[in-house]
Design a protein around this motif. Structure first.
Motif, PDB file in Angstrom:
ATOM      1  N   PHE A  23       6.142   4.819   0.949  1.00 44.81           N
ATOM      2  CA  PHE A  23       5.900   6.246   1.170  1.00 44.81           C
ATOM      3  C   PHE A  23       6.350   7.055  -0.036  1.00 44.81           C
ATOM      4  CE2 PHE A  23       6.308   4.247   5.289  1.00 44.81           C
ATOM      5  CZ  PHE A  23       5.278   4.817   6.022  1.00 44.81           C
ATOM      6  N   VAL A  24       5.480   7.991  -0.485  1.00 43.80           N
ATOM      7  CA  VAL A  24       5.812   8.849  -1.632  1.00 43.80           C
ATOM      8  C   VAL A  24       5.461  10.304  -1.320  1.00 43.80           C
ATOM      9  CG1 VAL A  24       5.451   7.016  -3.340  1.00 43.80           C
ATOM     10  CG2 VAL A  24       3.556   8.537  -2.764  1.00 43.80           C
ATOM     11  N   LYS A  25       6.007  11.196  -2.143  1.00 45.15           N
ATOM     12  CA  LYS A  25       5.672  12.621  -2.011  1.00 45.15           C
ATOM     13  C   LYS A  25       4.205  12.824  -2.357  1.00 45.15           C
ATOM     14  CE  LYS A  25      10.237  14.115  -3.501  1.00 45.15           C
ATOM     15  NZ  LYS A  25      10.994  14.632  -4.643  1.00 45.15           N
ATOM     16  N   LYS A  26       3.581  13.791  -1.707  1.00 48.16           N
ATOM     17  CA  LYS A  26       2.153  14.074  -1.954  1.00 48.16           C
ATOM     18  C   LYS A  26       1.885  14.402  -3.421  1.00 48.16           C
ATOM     19  CE  LYS A  26       1.011  15.466   2.693  1.00 48.16           C
ATOM     20  NZ  LYS A  26       1.081  16.513   3.676  1.00 48.16           N
ATOM     21  N   GLU A  27       2.879  15.000  -4.097  1.00 45.89           N
ATOM     22  CA  GLU A  27       2.705  15.412  -5.496  1.00 45.89           C
ATOM     23  C   GLU A  27       2.455  14.226  -6.433  1.00 45.89           C
ATOM     24  OE1 GLU A  27       4.515  17.585  -2.887  1.00 45.89           O
ATOM     25  OE2 GLU A  27       6.132  16.686  -4.043  1.00 45.89           O
ATOM     26  N   ILE A  28       2.968  13.052  -6.077  1.00 45.67           N
ATOM     27  CA  ILE A  28       2.773  11.900  -6.974  1.00 45.67           C
ATOM     28  C   ILE A  28       1.838  10.837  -6.379  1.00 45.67           C
ATOM     29  CG2 ILE A  28       4.956  12.233  -8.214  1.00 45.67           C
ATOM     30  CD1 ILE A  28       5.982   9.708  -6.629  1.00 45.67           C
ATOM     31  N   LEU A  29       1.251  11.123  -5.234  1.00 45.27           N
ATOM     32  CA  LEU A  29       0.368  10.135  -4.592  1.00 45.27           C
ATOM     33  C   LEU A  29      -0.788   9.728  -5.510  1.00 45.27           C
ATOM     34  CD1 LEU A  29      -0.304   8.518  -1.975  1.00 45.27           C
ATOM     35  CD2 LEU A  29      -1.770  10.444  -1.334  1.00 45.27           C
ATOM     36  N   ASP A  30      -1.381  10.688  -6.207  1.00 50.64           N
ATOM     37  CA  ASP A  30      -2.549  10.398  -7.049  1.00 50.64           C
ATOM     38  C   ASP A  30      -2.202  10.137  -8.510  1.00 50.64           C
ATOM     39  OD1 ASP A  30      -4.314  10.520  -4.934  1.00 50.64           O
ATOM     40  OD2 ASP A  30      -4.691  12.663  -5.182  1.00 50.64           O
ATOM     41  N   LEU A  31      -0.918  10.144  -8.846  1.00 48.44           N
ATOM     42  CA  LEU A  31      -0.495   9.898 -10.227  1.00 48.44           C
ATOM     43  C   LEU A  31      -0.867   8.470 -10.637  1.00 48.44           C
ATOM     44  CD1 LEU A  31       1.213  11.043 -12.668  1.00 48.44           C
ATOM     45  CD2 LEU A  31       3.143   9.837 -11.642  1.00 48.44           C
ATOM     46  N   GLY A  32      -1.747   8.341 -11.613  1.00 48.72           N
ATOM     47  CA  GLY A  32      -2.118   7.023 -12.120  1.00 48.72           C
ATOM     48  C   GLY A  32      -3.097   6.252 -11.257  1.00 48.72           C
ATOM     49  N   ILE A  33      -3.808   6.951 -10.384  1.00 46.40           N
ATOM     50  CA  ILE A  33      -4.756   6.239  -9.511  1.00 46.40           C
ATOM     51  C   ILE A  33      -6.047   5.947 -10.272  1.00 46.40           C
ATOM     52  CG2 ILE A  33      -5.830   8.289  -8.497  1.00 46.40           C
ATOM     53  CD1 ILE A  33      -5.789   6.720  -5.818  1.00 46.40           C
ATOM     54  N   ILE A  34      -6.540   4.734 -10.094  1.00 42.73           N
ATOM     55  CA  ILE A  34      -7.810   4.331 -10.704  1.00 42.73           C
ATOM     56  C   ILE A  34      -8.641   3.590  -9.661  1.00 42.73           C
ATOM     57  CG2 ILE A  34      -6.945   4.178 -13.086  1.00 42.73           C
ATOM     58  CD1 ILE A  34      -6.811   1.095 -12.682  1.00 42.73           C
ATOM     59  N   ILE A  52       0.852  -1.190   0.000  1.00 49.79           N
ATOM     60  CA  ILE A  52       0.000   0.000   0.000  1.00 49.79           C
ATOM     61  C   ILE A  52       0.886   1.238   0.000  1.00 49.79           C
ATOM     62  CG2 ILE A  52      -1.697   1.329   1.339  1.00 49.79           C
ATOM     63  CD1 ILE A  52      -2.837  -1.333   2.329  1.00 49.79           C
ATOM     64  N   THR A  53       0.570   2.187  -0.866  1.00 49.91           N
ATOM     65  CA  THR A  53       1.308   3.446  -0.922  1.00 49.91           C
ATOM     66  C   THR A  53       0.521   4.523  -0.183  1.00 49.91           C
ATOM     67  OG1 THR A  53       2.473   2.893  -2.957  1.00 49.91           O
ATOM     68  CG2 THR A  53       2.203   5.235  -2.486  1.00 49.91           C
ATOM     69  N   VAL A  54       1.257   5.297   0.617  1.00 48.18           N
ATOM     70  CA  VAL A  54       0.700   6.405   1.393  1.00 48.18           C
ATOM     71  C   VAL A  54       1.663   7.589   1.275  1.00 48.18           C
ATOM     72  CG1 VAL A  54      -0.588   4.994   3.072  1.00 48.18           C
ATOM     73  CG2 VAL A  54       1.817   5.531   3.506  1.00 48.18           C
ATOM     74  N   PRO A  55       1.210   8.804   1.609  1.00 46.10           N
ATOM     75  CA  PRO A  55       2.135   9.946   1.528  1.00 46.10           C
ATOM     76  C   PRO A  55       3.144   9.943   2.676  1.00 46.10           C
ATOM     77  CG  PRO A  55      -0.010  10.662   2.335  1.00 46.10           C
ATOM     78  CD  PRO A  55      -0.145   9.214   1.988  1.00 46.10           C
ATOM     79  N   PHE A  56       4.310  10.561   2.443  1.00 45.17           N
ATOM     80  CA  PHE A  56       5.279  10.752   3.523  1.00 45.17           C
ATOM     81  C   PHE A  56       4.570  11.450   4.677  1.00 45.17           C
ATOM     82  CE2 PHE A  56       8.686  10.574   0.195  1.00 45.17           C
ATOM     83  CZ  PHE A  56       9.393   9.516   0.757  1.00 45.17           C
TER      84      PHE A  56
END
Length: 197
Positions: free
Chosen positions: A113-124, A93-97
């Motif tokens: 953990f990823v940056k908030k800027e790419i959290l929604d990149l490619g979400i479906i 599961i990916t979540v924001p930092f």
């Protein structure tokens, strides 16, 4: 229609599950859920997550119901996209930092953990194997994730997924390149694709 009837109708249209959030969003008092559990009409599966007594637990839905910011990724997303035949025992599961929610306490969850800027990149939105709506990264984002985090994924799953993607008629190389640029892994992705295509 009573509140109990409304809840049961919601559960029926929701494949046998309901969350406290869903009840509250329909302006129904959460005490009805507790009463329904006491009467044996519902079973409390986990905090804020309920099902009919005959339910089959949907681990995918249950885990994502713990956070609006959670998305299935990596090996779990590969499985959901049929790019891996290994049923997840541990869920990626990916979540924001900065995330500090209850998913950190789950033994069968590996958080990315990823940056908030790419959290929604490619979400479906996809349907879980049990019929519930869940958030997952699309195939191109998942391919970028496994290339970026190659050391965190089983070598056999990694290799099979890239070969399956390269053979797929539904691959979108333009989207893959766009995501790779956004994630600063354009060269790595290009290297793999040049070998496979």
């Amino acid at each position: 229609m009573t509140s109990y009837d409304k809840i049961l109708k919601m559960i029926e249209s929701n494949n046998g599950y309901i969350t406290t959030k869903e009840i509250v969003s329909k302006k129904i008092d959460r005490k009805f859920l507790s009463n329904m559990v006491k009467k044996g009409m519902l079973v409390r599966i986990s905090r804020g997550y309920y099902g009919l007594p005959s339910y089959i637990e949907d681990e995918y839905y249950k885990l994502l119901s713990k956070s609006k910011k959670a998305r299935f990724s990596m090996a779990t997303a590969l499985y959901l996209h049929n790019l891996s035949d290994r049923t997840p025992l541990v869920y990626n599961i990916t979540v924001p930092f900065g995330y500090s929610g209850s998913l950190q306490k789950e033994k069968n969850v590996v958080l990315n953990f990823v940056k908030k800027e790419i959290l929604d990149l490619g979400i479906i939105e996809m349907t879980s194997p049990f019929g519930m709506k869940i958030k997952v990264y699309d195939i191109e984002r998942t391919i970028c994730d496994i290339i970026k985090n190659k050391n965190k994924i089983d070598a056999e799953i990694f290799s099979k997924a890239l070969k399956e993607y390269a053979r797929s008629k539904n691959k979108n190389l333009t989207k893959l390149t766009k995501y790779a640029k956004t994630m600063n892994i354009e060269n790595k992705v290009r290297e793999y694709m040049e070998v496979l295509l």
